[in-house]
Write a protein that holds these residues in place. Structure first.
Motif, PDB file in Angstrom:
ATOM      1  N   THR A 280       0.808  -1.222   0.000  1.00  9.65           N
ATOM      2  CA  THR A 280       0.000   0.000   0.000  1.00  9.65           C
ATOM      3  C   THR A 280       0.840   1.270   0.000  1.00  9.65           C
ATOM      4  O   THR A 280       0.436   2.280  -0.578  1.00  9.65           O
ATOM      5  N   SER A 281       2.022   1.240   0.637  1.00 12.15           N
ATOM      6  CA  SER A 281       2.871   2.438   0.656  1.00 12.15           C
ATOM      7  C   SER A 281       3.461   2.734  -0.718  1.00 12.15           C
ATOM      8  O   SER A 281       3.956   3.843  -0.952  1.00 12.15           O
ATOM      9  N   LYS A 282       3.409   1.761  -1.626  1.00  9.67           N
ATOM     10  CA  LYS A 282       3.967   1.942  -2.960  1.00  9.67           C
ATOM     11  C   LYS A 282       2.902   2.265  -4.000  1.00  9.67           C
ATOM     12  O   LYS A 282       3.212   2.397  -5.181  1.00  9.67           O
ATOM     13  N   MET A 283       1.661   2.374  -3.558  1.00  7.78           N
ATOM     14  CA  MET A 283       0.588   2.757  -4.478  1.00  7.78           C
ATOM     15  C   MET A 283       0.711   4.226  -4.853  1.00  7.78           C
ATOM     16  O   MET A 283       1.215   5.039  -4.077  1.00  7.78           O
ATOM     17  N   THR A 284       0.226   4.555  -6.021  1.00  9.22           N
ATOM     18  CA  THR A 284       0.118   5.966  -6.373  1.00  9.22           C
ATOM     19  C   THR A 284      -0.956   6.609  -5.489  1.00  9.22           C
ATOM     20  O   THR A 284      -1.816   5.910  -4.923  1.00  9.22           O
ATOM     21  N   LEU A 285      -0.896   7.904  -5.359  1.00  8.72           N
ATOM     22  CA  LEU A 285      -1.885   8.618  -4.556  1.00  8.72           C
ATOM     23  C   LEU A 285      -3.290   8.366  -5.087  1.00  8.72           C
ATOM     24  O   LEU A 285      -4.235   8.163  -4.317  1.00  8.72           O
ATOM     25  N   GLU A 286      -3.421   8.325  -6.412  1.00 10.02           N
ATOM     26  CA  GLU A 286      -4.729   8.092  -7.024  1.00 10.02           C
ATOM     27  C   GLU A 286      -5.268   6.709  -6.668  1.00 10.02           C
ATOM     28  O   GLU A 286      -6.460   6.555  -6.371  1.00 10.02           O
ATOM     29  N   ASP A 287      -4.393   5.709  -6.693  1.00  4.77           N
ATOM     30  CA  ASP A 287      -4.840   4.358  -6.374  1.00  4.77           C
ATOM     31  C   ASP A 287      -5.186   4.215  -4.896  1.00  4.77           C
ATOM     32  O   ASP A 287      -6.139   3.505  -4.542  1.00  4.77           O
ATOM     33  N   ARG A 288      -4.439   4.862  -4.026  1.00  6.03           N
ATOM     34  CA  ARG A 288      -4.781   4.800  -2.595  1.00  6.03           C
ATOM     35  C   ARG A 288      -6.132   5.455  -2.345  1.00  6.03           C
ATOM     36  O   ARG A 288      -6.947   4.963  -1.572  1.00  6.03           O
ATOM     37  N   LYS A 289      -6.379   6.571  -3.008  1.00  2.00           N
ATOM     38  CA  LYS A 289      -7.673   7.246  -2.860  1.00  2.00           C
ATOM     39  C   LYS A 289      -8.805   6.357  -3.367  1.00  2.00           C
ATOM     40  O   LYS A 289      -9.873   6.289  -2.751  1.00  2.00           O
ATOM     41  N   ALA A 290      -8.569   5.684  -4.486  1.00  2.13           N
ATOM     42  CA  ALA A 290      -9.594   4.799  -5.037  1.00  2.13           C
ATOM     43  C   ALA A 290      -9.871   3.637  -4.081  1.00  2.13           C
ATOM     44  O   ALA A 290     -11.027   3.262  -3.857  1.00  2.13           O
ATOM     45  N   LEU A 291      -8.824   3.089  -3.493  1.00  2.00           N
ATOM     46  CA  LEU A 291      -8.982   1.988  -2.539  1.00  2.00           C
ATOM     47  C   LEU A 291      -9.749   2.457  -1.306  1.00  2.00           C
ATOM     48  O   LEU A 291     -10.669   1.771  -0.831  1.00  2.00           O
ATOM     49  N   ILE A 292      -9.395   3.617  -0.799  1.00  2.00           N
ATOM     50  CA  ILE A 292     -10.076   4.162   0.384  1.00  2.00           C
ATOM     51  C   ILE A 292     -11.548   4.400   0.099  1.00  2.00           C
ATOM     52  O   ILE A 292     -12.425   4.039   0.896  1.00  2.00           O
ATOM     53  N   THR A 293     -11.834   4.991  -1.049  1.00  6.75           N
ATOM     54  CA  THR A 293     -13.224   5.261  -1.425  1.00  6.75           C
ATOM     55  C   THR A 293     -14.025   3.969  -1.475  1.00  6.75           C
ATOM     56  O   THR A 293     -15.173   3.909  -1.004  1.00  6.75           O
ATOM     57  N   TYR A 294     -13.414   2.919  -2.021  1.00  3.33           N
ATOM     58  CA  TYR A 294     -14.136   1.648  -2.103  1.00  3.33           C
ATOM     59  C   TYR A 294     -14.376   1.054  -0.718  1.00  3.33           C
ATOM     60  O   TYR A 294     -15.486   0.600  -0.412  1.00  3.33           O
ATOM     61  N   LEU A 295     -13.366   1.037   0.131  1.00  4.76           N
ATOM     62  CA  LEU A 295     -13.521   0.447   1.461  1.00  4.76           C
ATOM     63  C   LEU A 295     -14.562   1.195   2.284  1.00  4.76           C
ATOM     64  O   LEU A 295     -15.262   0.599   3.106  1.00  4.76           O
ATOM     65  N   GLN A 296     -14.696   2.483   2.051  1.00  8.37           N
ATOM     66  CA  GLN A 296     -15.704   3.264   2.771  1.00  8.37           C
ATOM     67  C   GLN A 296     -17.112   3.025   2.230  1.00  8.37           C
ATOM     68  O   GLN A 296     -18.086   3.416   2.865  1.00  8.37           O
ATOM     69  N   SER A 297     -17.193   2.345   1.081  1.00  4.92           N
ATOM     70  CA  SER A 297     -18.502   2.139   0.449  1.00  4.92           C
ATOM     71  C   SER A 297     -19.052   0.725   0.645  1.00  4.92           C
ATOM     72  O   SER A 297     -20.206   0.469   0.304  1.00  4.92           O
TER      73      SER A 297
END
Length: 318
Positions: A280-297
């Motif tokens: 996760t620390s090696k993800m792009t900022l965009e991918d981390r945001k996408a992952l966070i958005t999904y987990l919150q949904s």
């Protein structure tokens, strides 16, 4: 008439030289035979494919499973032990070594392993190998991952046989298991966040509780478990307000995925610490945001995995 300043003369001269140099390079490239130009383009394409494969490799967390750090084993040469209720699994060597790794595999063999959960000889892989998630990868991502693995150093290290309890060591039974729990095929239409979570980073493999056969309880997806097949306590990461991450803000997830820090200021350890370090620390900022958005949904699951003030344990996921 005012003479140009010497500095302006030098600057103009430098600009002329730069333009001339660029034109010379362009003329040189155009003058190359078409076959040479094609070869150069192919090399650039191959480099891009390997670089993309490295990113997929990191998101998929391959290095953590296929490197036995406990005994300081060679990178990707396998041998890491996974002790479960079904017995002990040992990860295989995935370096391009011809005798002990995947050096004799074809791309079709590799794709079949990830997409179908089958070995080159057609035998079933045990689902300790998370092909149940990797099956959802796109063909392009599988191709990139293959290119990256083929570019890694070869290591000669024989694989260690699994030590499984009967009847769980009978591979032919996995076919029946697949009929019950294996949903095969790429999911290119998934939103990016779900694709990262469920195809690449295989989050449900740990965070979704399982039945006695090792099948995921999909109605409790991401709800955590007091004891997963490896005996680890895995937290509830659904947005349930009382037992999950419902009170977390996006920034809390960002701190977790980037540096491993929890909202209370503590830092994750165990398998989640590895996930942060390798993935996760090696993800792009965009991918981390996408992952966070999904987990919150995802659907909230009320499942109290730990007491409110959990005891610290090196075996826990967090």
């Amino acid at each position: 008439m005012t003479r140009p300043h010497k500095t302006d003369q030098h600057r103009n001269k430098a600009q002329v030289i730069c333009v001339a140099g660029a034109l010379a390079v362009a003329v040189f490239l155009c003058a190359l035979p078409a076959s040479t130009q094609d070869l150069m383009a192919q090399n650039r394409g191959a480099q891009d494919l390997v670089a993309n494969g490295e990113y997929i490799f990191n998101l998929a967390g391959c290095v953590g499973c296929h490197t036995d750090k406990k005994t300081r084993g060679p990178r990707l040469a396998g041998g890491r032990a996974f002790k479960t209720d079904f017995g002990t699994f040992f990860s295989p060597n995935i370096t391009p070594d011809l005798d002990t790794g995947i050096g004799k595999w074809t791309f079709a063999d590799f794709r079949q392993a990830l997409r179908d959960g089958l070995r080159p000889d057609g035998a079933h892989y045990f689902p300790a190998f998370p092909y149940t998630s990797y099956t959802h990868m796109t063909d392009d991502d599988i191709s990139a991952l293959w290119a990256y693995l083929q570019a890694q150093p070869s290591v000669s290290k024989p694989n260690q046989a699994h030590q499984l309890n009967a009847p769980f060591g009978w591979r032919w039974l996995v076919g029946f298991w697949k009929a019950l729990y294996f949903e095969k095929g790429p999911k290119s239409a998934w939103p990016r966040g779900r694709y990262i979570a469920e195809a690449l980073s295989h989050c449900p493999e740990c965070h979704t509780p399982r039945n006695w056969l090792g099948g995921q309880k999909t109605d409790m997806a991401y709800g955590g478990t007091q004891k997963n097949p490896e005996g680890l306590t895995i937290p509830n990461i659904t947005p349930d307000l009382e037992t999950g991450t419902g009170k977390w803000k996006s920034g809390d997830f960002e701190m977790l995925f980037s540096i491993g820090m929890l909202p209370d200021g503590d830092f994750v350890g165990g398998v989640m610490g590895e996930s942060v370090s390798h993935s996760t620390s090696k993800m792009t900022l965009e991918d981390r945001k996408a992952l966070i958005t999904y987990l919150q949904s995802v659907a909230p699951v009320h499942n109290q995995v730990k007491p409110k003030k959990a005891e610290k344990s090196g075996t826990d996921a967090w």
